[in-house]
Design a protein around this motif. Structure first.
Motif, PDB file in Angstrom:
ATOM      1  N   LEU A  87      36.389 -12.809 -40.403  1.00 32.28           N
ATOM      2  CA  LEU A  87      37.489 -13.634 -40.551  1.00 32.28           C
ATOM      3  C   LEU A  87      37.064 -14.646 -41.914  1.00 32.28           C
ATOM      4  CD1 LEU A  87      37.996 -14.574 -36.956  1.00 32.28           C
ATOM      5  CD2 LEU A  87      39.974 -13.549 -38.636  1.00 32.28           C
ATOM      6  N   ALA A  88      38.032 -15.036 -42.440  1.00 27.41           N
ATOM      7  CA  ALA A  88      37.733 -16.025 -43.470  1.00 27.41           C
ATOM      8  C   ALA A  88      37.612 -17.308 -42.758  1.00 27.41           C
ATOM      9  CB  ALA A  88      38.797 -15.994 -44.529  1.00 27.41           C
ATOM     10  N   VAL A  89      36.294 -17.946 -43.153  1.00 31.41           N
ATOM     11  CA  VAL A  89      36.246 -19.335 -42.443  1.00 31.41           C
ATOM     12  C   VAL A  89      35.606 -20.385 -43.320  1.00 31.41           C
ATOM     13  CG1 VAL A  89      34.284 -18.475 -41.130  1.00 31.41           C
ATOM     14  CG2 VAL A  89      35.528 -20.340 -40.352  1.00 31.41           C
ATOM     15  N   ARG A  90      35.913 -21.647 -43.245  1.00 27.92           N
ATOM     16  CA  ARG A  90      35.139 -22.511 -43.964  1.00 27.92           C
ATOM     17  C   ARG A  90      34.563 -23.515 -43.160  1.00 27.92           C
ATOM     18  NH1 ARG A  90      38.137 -26.919 -48.128  1.00 27.92           N
ATOM     19  NH2 ARG A  90      36.399 -27.536 -49.311  1.00 27.92           N
ATOM     20  N   ASP A  91      32.929 -23.538 -43.646  1.00 22.41           N
ATOM     21  CA  ASP A  91      32.337 -24.626 -42.903  1.00 22.41           C
ATOM     22  C   ASP A  91      32.671 -25.980 -43.123  1.00 22.41           C
ATOM     23  OD1 ASP A  91      30.652 -22.460 -41.756  1.00 22.41           O
ATOM     24  OD2 ASP A  91      29.433 -22.627 -43.545  1.00 22.41           O
ATOM     25  N   VAL A  92      32.656 -26.698 -41.920  1.00 25.74           N
ATOM     26  CA  VAL A  92      33.045 -28.072 -42.197  1.00 25.74           C
ATOM     27  C   VAL A  92      32.077 -28.852 -43.003  1.00 25.74           C
ATOM     28  CG1 VAL A  92      32.882 -30.161 -40.694  1.00 25.74           C
ATOM     29  CG2 VAL A  92      34.140 -28.363 -39.813  1.00 25.74           C
ATOM     30  N   ALA A  93      30.812 -28.415 -43.131  1.00 27.37           N
ATOM     31  CA  ALA A  93      30.068 -29.111 -43.953  1.00 27.37           C
ATOM     32  C   ALA A  93      30.472 -29.038 -45.316  1.00 27.37           C
ATOM     33  CB  ALA A  93      28.453 -28.489 -43.934  1.00 27.37           C
TER      34      ALA A  93
END
Length: 538
Positions: free
Chosen positions: A58-64
């Protein structure tokens, strides 16, 4: 009551474009995340959740990447940042909020999916103080509360049971959620954080030895919406407290109608009572009606114990609750089926017993993984007008060595066995409680009377009635022992028991007139022991 969307909204529908997912319990998450992604929802995540989603393709972006700060301090600090909380709290239709978001590059977060560090499970495992503290979630509750407060625009999911409902809501509304739907999610979110904080504060009070903390909170999880309460005009529901104490809350129901409010209350009373009798010391049975025992007995076999309990008060046993301290067998099941019984609860039941009960569609059969420990600590509470009373569970146990003989005649070994049996039963009888026992079985029980003398008389009268029904030549109370849950304030109650045929007495002692009561016992030839412990049950 119908609650409408806030006036500053043009519609009660809110689009879902961006989701922040950060969960401790990852059960069911991948399917949910895939469903969100398939509907065009951008995924943000943290730590292990982000890794899991990414490894699933899945394409996911880190909160960091969003905050510009890495996770730090062993993960204690990762989401406590304006880029996160601004995205959750911003009022989308407020020009000042919109400008602040634009000026600081804050993107809206439309869905928050969070569950919390497993604090209660950590405590249940017996972890040390420092480990328990480390499992107190901070960022999760902060985000949950923020998203729930802003439910005019934001959906917040704290339970995997709601994953499917969110997907269905999006499909039904073109990728949007209704205000009423978000309200329900927000209420559930606040209930979760309230329960979580209650667990933490309750644990900490115990760890500090605070028996009466300034504020006390209790929480529960809905197990069953009941048809009604004690009476048909009262609504009711059954909640579990998350403990693993064996009993009606943790039991498996094999057959029969749903349990009612009164069924649950009475079944709990029955099982707590029968648990007083160690199954290693022999089979035991308790029959309960309106939260009071109408018969309790031991036996060589389970069917013997049931028959002896039934013979204490056959009239009251009709429509009662039967609790057993050993797994149910077919022969006992057949015997129980001879009269109408509401519920049977036992530590287990063999297939043959289940087959017997299968023909009784209205009879509820419950089994548990064991018996509750009558000596275990815990709290009970009861509501009163303007507040509630909290106390330790009555886990008092009296052993033979604890008995103080106060009469000239000491009880025989057989009398001591029956006295201790009667004492265990009296602990579970509504005050004023009087219990006659003979040969390991109750033969008369007086409960809930304003006068101890009246309880004594009622118990003896019921014994006489049963003797007549059984065709016996004399009341079963003749030659019995008697237990009183509290001291005899005057000799009259004790003398009434002696006149009925009791030969030995067990009571707490402690009355101003103990000397008079002891003298009356000696004059009547009774043996009497004091326990130094009272068992009021209101």
């Amino acid at each position: 009551m119908t609650v409408t969307a806030p006036e500053n909204q043009h519609s009660d529908l809110a689009p879902m474009r961006r989701a922040l997912i950060s969960v401790s319990d990852k059960g069911g998450l991948l399917d949910f995340a895939r469903a969100l992604a398939a509907r065009g929802v951008e995924l943000l995540s943290t730590g292990g959740t982000s890794t899991m989603l990414r490894e699933a393709g899945l394409a996911v972006r880190d909160v960091a990447d969003v905050t510009g700060f890495p996770e730090m301090m062993d993960g204690r600090v990762k989401t406590l940042h304006p880029m996160v909380h601004g995205g959750l709290l911003a009022l989308r239709d407020n020009p000042d909020h919109a400008k602040a978001m634009e000026d600081h590059g804050i993107a809206a977060i439309d869905l928050l999916v969070v569950n919390l560090y497993p604090f209660e499970a950590t405590v249940a495992k017996g972890a040390d103080y420092a480990t328990c503290v480390e499992n107190i979630d901070i960022g999760g509750p902060a985000m949950i509360r923020a998203a729930a407060k802003n439910h005019a625009y934001v959906s917040v999911v704290t339970d995997a049971q709601d994953y499917a409902a969110v997907v269905a809501e999006l499909d039904a509304n073109g990728g949007q959620t209704r205000y009423a739907f978000r309200q329900v999610l927000a209420q559930r979110a606040y209930a979760l954080t309230a329960a979580y904080d209650a667990a933490v504060s309750g644990w900490m009070a115990g760890a500090l030895g605070e028996t009466a903390p300034r504020r006390r909170a209790f929480a529960g999880t809905l197990a069953q919406t009941l048809r009604y309460g004690e009476n048909p005009h009262q609504s009711a529901a059954f909640y579990t407290d998350g403990s693993d104490r064996a009993g009606v809350a943790t039991a498996k129901q094999w057959q029969g109608k749903e349990l009612s409010y009164n069924n649950i209350n009475d079944t709990d009373a029955a099982f707590e009572l029968v648990a007083e009798f160690d199954p290693a010391e022999g089979p035991a049975c308790a029959i309960i009606k309106h939260a009071n025992p109408c018969g309790v007995a031991r036996g060589e076999t389970l069917i013997d114990a049931y028959r002896a309990a039934y013979d204490c008060d056959r009239t009251s046993a009709f429509g009662g609750i039967v609790a057993l301290n050993r797994p149910l067998d077919a022969a006992t099941a057949e015997e129980i089926c001879q009269i109408f019984t509401e519920v049977v609860i036992a530590p287990g039941a063999d297939d043959a017993a289940k087959a017997v009960f299968a023909a009784k569609k209205n009879l509820r059969l419950l089994t548990t993984d064991g018996l509750p420990d009558p000596t275990s600590a815990g709290l009970t509470f009861r509501q009163v007008a303007g507040g509630f009373l909290v106390q330790d569970r009555d886990n008092g146990i009296i052993l033979p060595a604890d008995l103080k003989v106060v009469t000239k005649r000491a009880p025989s070994a057989a009398e001591i066995a029956d006295l201790l049996f009667a004492w265990k039963v009296a602990k579970h009888v509504k005050s004023n409680a009087i219990v006659y026992v003979k040969g390991g079985a109750t033969v008369g029980i007086g409960a809930g009377q304003m006068s101890r003398v009246d309880s004594t008389r009622i118990a003896a009268r019921k014994s006489a009635d049963m003797a007549e029904a059984l065709g016996l030549s004399e009341p079963t109370v003749k030659g019995s022992v008697v237990a009183s849950d509290a001291f005899f304030p005057f000799p009259d109650g004790l003398l009434t028991a002696a006149e009925a045929g009791a030969t030995a007495v067990i009571q707490p002692g402690g009355s101003m007139r103990d000397a008079d009561v002891i003298a009356a016992a000696d004059a009547a030839g009774l043996a009497m022991v004091f326990t130094g412990q009272r068992h009021f049950r209101h």
